[in-house]
Motif scaffolding. Sequence first.
Motif, mmCIF file in Angstrom:
data_model
loop_
_atom_site.group_PDB
_atom_site.id
_atom_site.type_symbol
_atom_site.label_atom_id
_atom_site.label_comp_id
_atom_site.label_asym_id
_atom_site.label_seq_id
_atom_site.Cartn_x
_atom_site.Cartn_y
_atom_site.Cartn_z
ATOM 1 N N ILE A 138 2.454 8.982 -6.531
ATOM 2 C CA ILE A 138 3.019 10.333 -6.379
ATOM 3 C C ILE A 138 4.144 10.539 -7.389
ATOM 4 N N PHE A 139 5.035 9.548 -7.489
ATOM 5 C CA PHE A 139 6.152 9.648 -8.427
ATOM 6 C C PHE A 139 5.646 9.742 -9.862
ATOM 7 N N LYS A 174 2.874 10.890 -11.079
ATOM 8 C CA LYS A 174 2.297 12.208 -11.377
ATOM 9 C C LYS A 174 3.376 13.280 -11.440
ATOM 10 N N ARG A 175 4.267 13.286 -10.465
ATOM 11 C CA ARG A 175 5.310 14.325 -10.436
ATOM 12 C C ARG A 175 6.311 14.157 -11.575
ATOM 13 N N ALA A 176 6.600 12.914 -11.948
ATOM 14 C CA ALA A 176 7.540 12.669 -13.049
ATOM 15 C C ALA A 176 6.858 12.776 -14.406
ATOM 16 N N GLU A 177 5.533 12.957 -14.388
ATOM 17 C CA GLU A 177 4.758 13.047 -15.624
ATOM 18 C C GLU A 177 5.070 11.866 -16.538
ATOM 19 N N LEU A 178 4.935 10.643 -15.982
ATOM 20 C CA LEU A 178 5.280 9.446 -16.740
ATOM 21 C C LEU A 178 4.530 9.371 -18.062
ATOM 22 N N THR A 179 3.310 9.805 -18.074
ATOM 23 C CA THR A 179 2.529 9.919 -19.316
ATOM 24 C C THR A 179 1.778 11.250 -19.247
ATOM 25 N N PRO A 180 1.321 11.768 -20.386
ATOM 26 C CA PRO A 180 0.533 13.002 -20.338
ATOM 27 C C PRO A 180 -0.727 12.840 -19.486
ATOM 28 N N ILE A 183 0.834 -1.209 0.000
ATOM 29 C CA ILE A 183 0.000 0.000 0.000
ATOM 30 C C ILE A 183 0.866 1.254 0.000
ATOM 31 N N ILE A 184 1.876 1.287 0.862
ATOM 32 C CA ILE A 184 2.759 2.463 0.908
ATOM 33 C C ILE A 184 3.532 2.600 -0.405
ATOM 34 N N PHE A 185 3.994 1.473 -0.953
ATOM 35 C CA PHE A 185 4.728 1.482 -2.215
ATOM 36 C C PHE A 185 3.836 1.993 -3.349
ATOM 37 N N ALA A 186 2.550 1.622 -3.352
ATOM 38 C CA ALA A 186 1.620 2.094 -4.383
ATOM 39 C C ALA A 186 1.406 3.600 -4.269
ATOM 40 N N ILE A 187 1.314 4.101 -3.047
ATOM 41 C CA ILE A 187 1.175 5.551 -2.850
ATOM 42 C C ILE A 187 2.409 6.267 -3.383
ATOM 43 N N ALA A 188 3.589 5.742 -3.057
ATOM 44 C CA ALA A 188 4.835 6.335 -3.560
ATOM 45 C C ALA A 188 4.866 6.301 -5.086
ATOM 46 N N LEU A 233 7.768 12.716 -3.237
ATOM 47 C CA LEU A 233 7.307 14.077 -2.937
ATOM 48 C C LEU A 233 8.370 15.120 -3.286
ATOM 49 N N TRP A 234 9.631 14.755 -3.134
ATOM 50 C CA TRP A 234 10.738 15.665 -3.402
ATOM 51 C C TRP A 234 11.057 15.744 -4.895
ATOM 52 N N PHE A 235 10.760 14.700 -5.647
ATOM 53 C CA PHE A 235 11.142 14.571 -7.052
ATOM 54 C C PHE A 235 10.712 15.802 -7.857
ATOM 55 N N PRO A 236 11.652 16.431 -8.590
ATOM 56 C CA PRO A 236 11.292 17.605 -9.394
ATOM 57 C C PRO A 236 10.402 17.206 -10.579
#
Length: 196
Positions: free
Chosen positions: A15-16, A18-24, A7-12, A160-163
């Motif tokens: 977040i990653f 969305k922040r990394a914009e893996l896809t549009p 569960i925690i890994f899925a949340i991470a 959360l920190w990821f630019p």
Amino acid sequence: MTAEGHIIFAIASAIFAKRAELTPVMASADWWHLVPAALLTCLLPDIDHPKSVLGQRLKWLSQPIARAFGHRGFTHSLLAVAVSLWLFQINVPASWPIPADVLQGMTLGYLSHIVADMLTPAGVPLLWPCRWRFRLPLLNSQKGNQLERALCLALVGYALWFPPGLPSFGANGWPEQLFNTLQNGVGRIINSQSAR
């Protein structure tokens, strides 16, 4: 890995992504779509284990799957992801609008489980039915859940920190191309089935 760790890994992962914009789609995803969708499917691969959180609640489904494939078999493979997407797209009525960010969040949650299990010594058979196990054994179950919890929470902090929007991700990055290839392949299979 434990249910808590998944569960925690899925949340991470959400977040990653969305922040990394893996896809549009993920870049513009609604947090209230992406995170719950990832949480919805992050425990699903363990349906092949009758003593897992889902297996205990869905014994009627878990036991036959466990007998047919064993734990960390088919449900922990990339083939399971492709089959799940295909079945989902076939069985969901066209009139039922599923936002694209929900579908990608569900796929992300399922994949996060597989990646998290790769961090254990047992690994996962990504190319099932081939028996090769893919692993990066950072987590050892003999050391307890504290290391697992610490690693997963550290990943949430990193996410959360990821630019946002680094060049190798974002628009036209490799994750977008991977998702598009997978979705196009499933779409071609569905179209060929419906044309018959």
